[in-house]
Design a protein around this motif. Structure first.
Motif, mmCIF file in Angstrom:
data_model
loop_
_atom_site.group_PDB
_atom_site.id
_atom_site.type_symbol
_atom_site.label_atom_id
_atom_site.label_comp_id
_atom_site.label_asym_id
_atom_site.label_seq_id
_atom_site.Cartn_x
_atom_site.Cartn_y
_atom_site.Cartn_z
ATOM 1 N N UNK A 124 -19.997 -8.152 -19.643
ATOM 2 C CA UNK A 124 -20.236 -6.722 -19.416
ATOM 3 C C UNK A 124 -21.067 -6.470 -18.165
ATOM 4 N N UNK A 125 -20.603 -5.516 -17.361
ATOM 5 C CA UNK A 125 -21.338 -5.131 -16.164
ATOM 6 C C UNK A 125 -21.128 -6.029 -14.958
ATOM 7 N N UNK A 126 -20.265 -7.033 -15.058
ATOM 8 C CA UNK A 126 -20.072 -7.952 -13.931
ATOM 9 C C UNK A 126 -19.423 -7.235 -12.754
ATOM 10 N N UNK A 127 -19.889 -7.522 -11.542
ATOM 11 C CA UNK A 127 -19.255 -7.042 -10.319
ATOM 12 C C UNK A 127 -19.070 -8.226 -9.383
ATOM 13 N N UNK A 128 -18.010 -8.192 -8.604
ATOM 14 C CA UNK A 128 -17.722 -9.280 -7.674
ATOM 15 C C UNK A 128 -18.265 -8.908 -6.292
ATOM 16 N N UNK A 129 -19.000 -9.823 -5.692
ATOM 17 C CA UNK A 129 -19.529 -9.617 -4.344
ATOM 18 C C UNK A 129 -19.191 -10.835 -3.497
ATOM 19 N N UNK A 130 -19.054 -10.608 -2.215
ATOM 20 C CA UNK A 130 -18.697 -11.684 -1.299
ATOM 21 C C UNK A 130 -19.827 -11.913 -0.303
ATOM 22 N N UNK A 131 -20.068 -13.160 0.095
ATOM 23 C CA UNK A 131 -21.090 -13.423 1.111
ATOM 24 C C UNK A 131 -20.688 -12.831 2.459
ATOM 25 N N UNK A 132 -21.681 -12.485 3.249
ATOM 26 C CA UNK A 132 -21.420 -11.843 4.540
ATOM 27 C C UNK A 132 -20.537 -12.704 5.431
ATOM 28 N N UNK A 133 -20.719 -14.018 5.390
ATOM 29 C CA UNK A 133 -19.947 -14.901 6.273
ATOM 30 C C UNK A 133 -18.461 -14.828 5.956
ATOM 31 N N UNK A 134 -18.104 -14.798 4.674
ATOM 32 C CA UNK A 134 -16.703 -14.714 4.274
ATOM 33 C C UNK A 134 -16.096 -13.387 4.706
ATOM 34 N N UNK A 135 -16.843 -12.309 4.509
ATOM 35 C CA UNK A 135 -16.349 -10.978 4.893
ATOM 36 C C UNK A 135 -16.180 -10.882 6.404
ATOM 37 N N UNK A 136 -17.139 -11.421 7.164
ATOM 38 C CA UNK A 136 -17.099 -11.311 8.621
ATOM 39 C C UNK A 136 -15.875 -12.003 9.202
ATOM 40 N N UNK A 137 -15.577 -13.215 8.736
ATOM 41 C CA UNK A 137 -14.435 -13.939 9.293
ATOM 42 C C UNK A 137 -13.125 -13.263 8.906
ATOM 43 N N UNK A 138 -13.056 -12.715 7.694
ATOM 44 C CA UNK A 138 -11.841 -12.016 7.263
ATOM 45 C C UNK A 138 -11.646 -10.728 8.060
ATOM 46 N N UNK A 139 -12.716 -10.002 8.307
ATOM 47 C CA UNK A 139 -12.603 -8.760 9.069
ATOM 48 C C UNK A 139 -12.155 -9.034 10.505
ATOM 49 N N UNK A 140 -12.693 -10.087 11.109
ATOM 50 C CA UNK A 140 -12.293 -10.410 12.491
ATOM 51 C C UNK A 140 -10.798 -10.712 12.550
ATOM 52 N N UNK A 141 -10.312 -11.451 11.566
ATOM 53 C CA UNK A 141 -8.884 -11.792 11.542
ATOM 54 C C UNK A 141 -8.025 -10.553 11.346
ATOM 55 N N UNK A 142 -8.432 -9.663 10.472
ATOM 56 C CA UNK A 142 -7.653 -8.446 10.203
ATOM 57 C C UNK A 142 -7.673 -7.515 11.415
ATOM 58 N N UNK A 143 -8.812 -7.414 12.096
ATOM 59 C CA UNK A 143 -8.899 -6.549 13.276
ATOM 60 C C UNK A 143 -7.978 -7.017 14.406
ATOM 61 N N UNK A 144 -7.650 -8.304 14.413
ATOM 62 C CA UNK A 144 -6.787 -8.846 15.467
ATOM 63 C C UNK A 144 -5.314 -8.527 15.251
ATOM 64 N N UNK A 145 -4.959 -7.982 14.086
ATOM 65 C CA UNK A 145 -3.565 -7.666 13.793
ATOM 66 C C UNK A 145 -3.105 -6.414 14.555
ATOM 67 N N UNK A 146 -1.810 -6.281 14.813
ATOM 68 C CA UNK A 146 -1.305 -5.042 15.439
ATOM 69 C C UNK A 146 -1.597 -3.837 14.554
ATOM 70 N N UNK A 147 -1.653 -2.687 15.173
ATOM 71 C CA UNK A 147 -1.995 -1.471 14.441
ATOM 72 C C UNK A 147 -0.994 -1.162 13.334
ATOM 73 N N UNK A 148 0.281 -1.551 13.540
ATOM 74 C CA UNK A 148 1.310 -1.224 12.548
ATOM 75 C C UNK A 148 1.359 -2.226 11.396
ATOM 76 N N UNK A 149 0.458 -3.192 11.372
ATOM 77 C CA UNK A 149 0.456 -4.183 10.282
ATOM 78 C C UNK A 149 0.297 -3.481 8.941
ATOM 79 N N UNK A 150 1.041 -3.954 7.949
ATOM 80 C CA UNK A 150 0.989 -3.358 6.619
ATOM 81 C C UNK A 150 -0.148 -3.913 5.788
ATOM 82 N N UNK A 151 -0.387 -3.330 4.608
ATOM 83 C CA UNK A 151 -1.514 -3.777 3.778
ATOM 84 C C UNK A 151 -1.395 -5.224 3.325
ATOM 85 N N UNK A 152 -0.184 -5.672 3.005
ATOM 86 C CA UNK A 152 -0.045 -7.052 2.574
ATOM 87 C C UNK A 152 -0.256 -8.015 3.737
ATOM 88 N N UNK A 153 0.131 -7.601 4.960
ATOM 89 C CA UNK A 153 -0.184 -8.416 6.136
ATOM 90 C C UNK A 153 -1.689 -8.627 6.238
#
Length: 419
Positions: A124-153
């Motif tokens: 009860x009450x559990x929430x999932x959180x991610x470390x900053x390092x994991x989020x940062x590397x994922x965001x950099x990769x997603x930002x590099x995608x073309x603007x028309x990239x879809x959500x699953x991309x």
């Protein structure tokens, strides 16, 4: 209790068709398929009613199936049966580890339902959180995608980036995989670009996801609807994407790679993208004021009506019913709800199909100012938890058991070398 006991002094024990099917873990008709292939021999039962089978022969076949299939068996029609303790679907209802899934989703958050699916325990009450390092590397990769990239991309790239940043990803022990799951899911959400400039990366996952899907502020009922949708969609037995995940896990791919396999399959219009088709249909009905002409054009062009019917539910999709009940409490959803009911009623004049979860998701996304691709994002994020559950289950099976034999139908060799 055995139907056919051996005679005194006899070493032979006979089993009925039902008992044989239960021991092999197949349907009764599959037993006769084994007979036709010469893998079992049968004998007419006394009185000529049904067949009996040598228990030792059946047990040898069951043992061979376990060694070769590790709990999976081929059944006529090309379907693969895989023993699982995760989800059961029967009689227009579905269950997570034996508990009614719609009841779980009504009373617990997505994260709590995910924990139940993984471990059979509630947190009860559990929430999932991610470390900053994991989020940062994922965001950099997603930002590099073309603007028309879809959500699953975006989600697929985020998963790959997070995997590359995790040196412990090859640890397939249960604790390690669960740790990965609790980090990967919030990383996927945090990697998506927010629609609102002021977004949150804390609190329940549904709250964080809302800011990536809608530019409108969310009220409590709308957030509950999104959280319930996530919980309802967390798993649905061996859907195509889930089978892909199990195949990857069977080859001992790590959890990130297994999830990537699921994301690769989910993008098809007959799977995760189906909600987007229903969203577009719903908007057109709202624009034209009636479902009649819209459905007429869909049928004239040879297209099936999205958002209606489900091969596993002859009656109503329980996920749609549960989500509609919440949406009825959102005043802003009333026009989209009315359009959905109009679609269902109009189509029912030809075929009595009920609304499925794709149409219910379309009401949620259309009435919340979300893009037509939002349902695909909701589906993929939700189902990631189910994929992890299936990967965990598959890691406990014999490696590479998901290796069906090809049925070759080409020209028989030897053939001449091509000119």
């Amino acid at each position: 209790m055995r139907d056919q006991e051996p005679a005194p002094g006899s070493a032979e024990r006979r089993l009925s068709t039902r008992e044989t099917a239960e021991l092999l873990g197949v349907k009764p008709e599959t037993v006769y398929a084994y007979v036709s292939r010469g893998q079992l021999s049968s004998r007419r039962a006394p009185g000529g009613r049904g067949s009996t089978f040598d228990a030792r022969e059946v047990e040898r076949l069951a043992g061979r199936n376990r060694r070769e299939g590790g709990g999976g068996s081929a059944v006529p029609g090309g379907e693969l049966a895989v023993r699982t303790r995760i989800t059961l679907i029967e009689k227009d209802r579905y269950y997570f580890r034996g508990v009614d899934a719609t009841a779980l989703a009504a009373r617990h958050t997505y994260e709590e339902v995910a924990e139940w699916l993984w471990t059979g325990r509630l947190r009860p009450g559990v929430t999932f959180t991610a470390p900053d390092a994991s989020v940062a590397v994922a965001r950099r990769a997603v930002r590099a995608l073309p603007e028309h990239a879809g959500p699953t991309d975006r989600l697929r790239v985020a998963a790959i980036a997070a995997a590359a940043a995790d040196p412990l990803r090859f640890d397939l022990s249960e604790d390690a995989v669960l740790g990965t799951a609790r980090i990967l899911i919030p990383t996927l959400v945090a990697a998506l670009p927010p629609v609102l400039g002021d977004h949150r990366d804390q609190g329940p996952l549904a709250h964080r996801l809302w800011a990536r899907l809608s530019g409108r502020p969310a009220d409590d009922v709308s957030l509950r609807a999104l959280d319930t949708a996530l919980a309802l969609l967390v798993d649905h037995d061996l859907a195509a994407s889930t089978l892909a995940v199990r195949v990857a896990a069977s080859a001992r791919a790590h959890a990130y790679a297994a999830v990537s396999a699921g994301l690769g399959v989910i993008e098809g219009p007959l799977h995760g993208a189906a909600g987007g088709l229903a969203h577009r249909l719903l908007l057109e009905v709202l624009d034209r004021g009636s479902a009649g002409p819209v459905i007429a054009e869909e049928l004239r062009d040879g297209r099936r009506i999205p958002g209606l019917g489900h091969r596993l539910y002859p009656g109503e999709d329980p996920r749609a019913r549960a989500l509609f009940e919440i949406l009825e409490g959102i005043p802003g959803a009333a026009p989209a709800l009315a359009a959905a009911r109009d679609i269902e009623a109009t189509a029912a004049r030809r075929t009595p199909l009920h609304a499925n979860v794709d149409l219910a998701l379309a009401v949620l996304t259309a009435s919340s100012g979300m893009s037509y691709t939002a349902s695909e994002t909701i589906f993929a994020v939700a189902r990631t938890a189910g994929w992890i559950a299936h990967a965990l289950e598959e890691y406990g099976e014999r490696p590479l058991r998901m290796r069906p034999s090809g049925h070759y139908v080409g020209p028989r060799p030897p053939q001449p070398l091509p000119e």
